[in-house]
Design a protein around this motif. Sequence first.
Motif, mmCIF file in Angstrom:
data_model
loop_
_atom_site.group_PDB
_atom_site.id
_atom_site.type_symbol
_atom_site.label_atom_id
_atom_site.label_comp_id
_atom_site.label_asym_id
_atom_site.label_seq_id
_atom_site.Cartn_x
_atom_site.Cartn_y
_atom_site.Cartn_z
ATOM 1 N N ILE A 151 4.377 7.266 11.927
ATOM 2 C CA ILE A 151 5.581 8.067 11.683
ATOM 3 C C ILE A 151 5.982 8.014 10.213
ATOM 4 O O ILE A 151 6.267 9.050 9.586
ATOM 5 N N VAL A 152 6.000 6.808 9.640
ATOM 6 C CA VAL A 152 6.405 6.649 8.241
ATOM 7 C C VAL A 152 5.461 7.405 7.310
ATOM 8 O O VAL A 152 5.900 8.096 6.384
ATOM 9 N N VAL A 153 4.161 7.291 7.554
ATOM 10 C CA VAL A 153 3.189 7.968 6.697
ATOM 11 C C VAL A 153 3.348 9.484 6.784
ATOM 12 O O VAL A 153 3.326 10.182 5.760
ATOM 13 N N LEU A 154 3.525 10.003 7.990
ATOM 14 C CA LEU A 154 3.687 11.451 8.153
ATOM 15 C C LEU A 154 4.946 11.954 7.444
ATOM 16 O O LEU A 154 4.916 12.992 6.759
ATOM 17 N N VAL B 88 0.834 -1.207 0.000
ATOM 18 C CA VAL B 88 0.000 0.000 0.000
ATOM 19 C C VAL B 88 0.868 1.256 0.000
ATOM 20 O O VAL B 88 0.609 2.212 -0.745
ATOM 21 N N LEU B 89 1.904 1.263 0.822
ATOM 22 C CA LEU B 89 2.789 2.428 0.883
ATOM 23 C C LEU B 89 3.530 2.636 -0.438
ATOM 24 O O LEU B 89 3.755 3.773 -0.861
ATOM 25 N N PHE B 90 3.904 1.542 -1.099
ATOM 26 C CA PHE B 90 4.591 1.668 -2.383
ATOM 27 C C PHE B 90 3.670 2.268 -3.439
ATOM 28 O O PHE B 90 4.103 3.064 -4.283
ATOM 29 N N ALA B 91 2.395 1.891 -3.408
ATOM 30 C CA ALA B 91 1.452 2.446 -4.377
ATOM 31 C C ALA B 91 1.230 3.930 -4.141
ATOM 32 O O ALA B 91 1.026 4.698 -5.085
ATOM 33 N N LEU C 167 12.558 5.981 -1.090
ATOM 34 C CA LEU C 167 12.983 4.590 -1.232
ATOM 35 C C LEU C 167 13.640 4.087 0.050
ATOM 36 O O LEU C 167 13.379 2.960 0.496
ATOM 37 N N ILE C 168 14.479 4.927 0.654
ATOM 38 C CA ILE C 168 15.129 4.545 1.910
ATOM 39 C C ILE C 168 14.090 4.299 2.999
ATOM 40 O O ILE C 168 14.165 3.315 3.750
ATOM 41 N N LEU C 169 13.100 5.183 3.088
ATOM 42 C CA LEU C 169 12.056 5.024 4.102
ATOM 43 C C LEU C 169 11.219 3.769 3.859
ATOM 44 O O LEU C 169 10.867 3.053 4.806
ATOM 45 N N LEU C 170 10.904 3.494 2.611
ATOM 46 C CA LEU C 170 10.114 2.302 2.297
ATOM 47 C C LEU C 170 10.892 1.025 2.619
ATOM 48 O O LEU C 170 10.322 0.055 3.133
#
Length: 251
Positions: free
Chosen positions: A169-172, A25-28, A228-231
């Motif tokens: 945190i990642v989403v923000l 989902v995050l990649f999309a 990319l690093i965060l994902l």
Amino acid sequence: MPLTLTQVHGMVMVIGLMIFASTGVLFARYGRSIRFGNRRQLLGKAVWFQIHRFLLSISSILTLLGFLLILVRKGGQWANLATSDIRAFIHSIFGGTIVCCTMVQVWLALYRCHPQSRYRYIFDWSHRIVGLTVFILVIPTIFLISDAMSRFRPNLVPIFSCWIGWIVIVVLVLERIQYKQRSIVTPLANSVQTADTKEENGQRNVRQDTETATSMNNDHRRYDRLKLILLLCHFLVTNVIAIVFIVYICS
């Protein structure tokens, strides 16, 4: 000590939903402009789309497998509110909803229209809504059953809370990067030239093929690397949290 079907069900669901579904989902959402070196496409489709499809395909298979396992364990019977913990009963309702949404997503993906079809927006919005529903329901579904397992509650609830906090945190952070990336102003001359070129080629009203298109703006590359690093960090951190979670489930 051999694992029970209930433990395998929990393990499969955690892997499928916490690891593969969340990453897909995050990649999309945030990975559409990411490039791997000079590679922008893989097997005729954008790299982000292939990664998204691969991760969500595994997630769908594991989700349906997990449902089959618990169905066999319960002998095909639904949780009885009169004899079951209310949290386990609600968990079964949410879980059943997730399974139904997963099957809908598979059907939508298999029979989606062409990216340039005028009806594409129907698929796009239905795909987003159903996917977001699953993503949101995962949190109360796993939290409820973690809280219902009194033996492991002191460990499972904090572990899962860490995963929820990490997701937030990642989403923000990714939303902030996405906002900064979109705020990059393209020089006016380039914008005018691009518009004129599209008009000359008769492409002003042509829909973009989102499954093959990728960003070509060099100014975005720094933000793409950060995303990319965060994902990748998300995938690694989620794996660690999920492994710890599974250890307690299977102990």
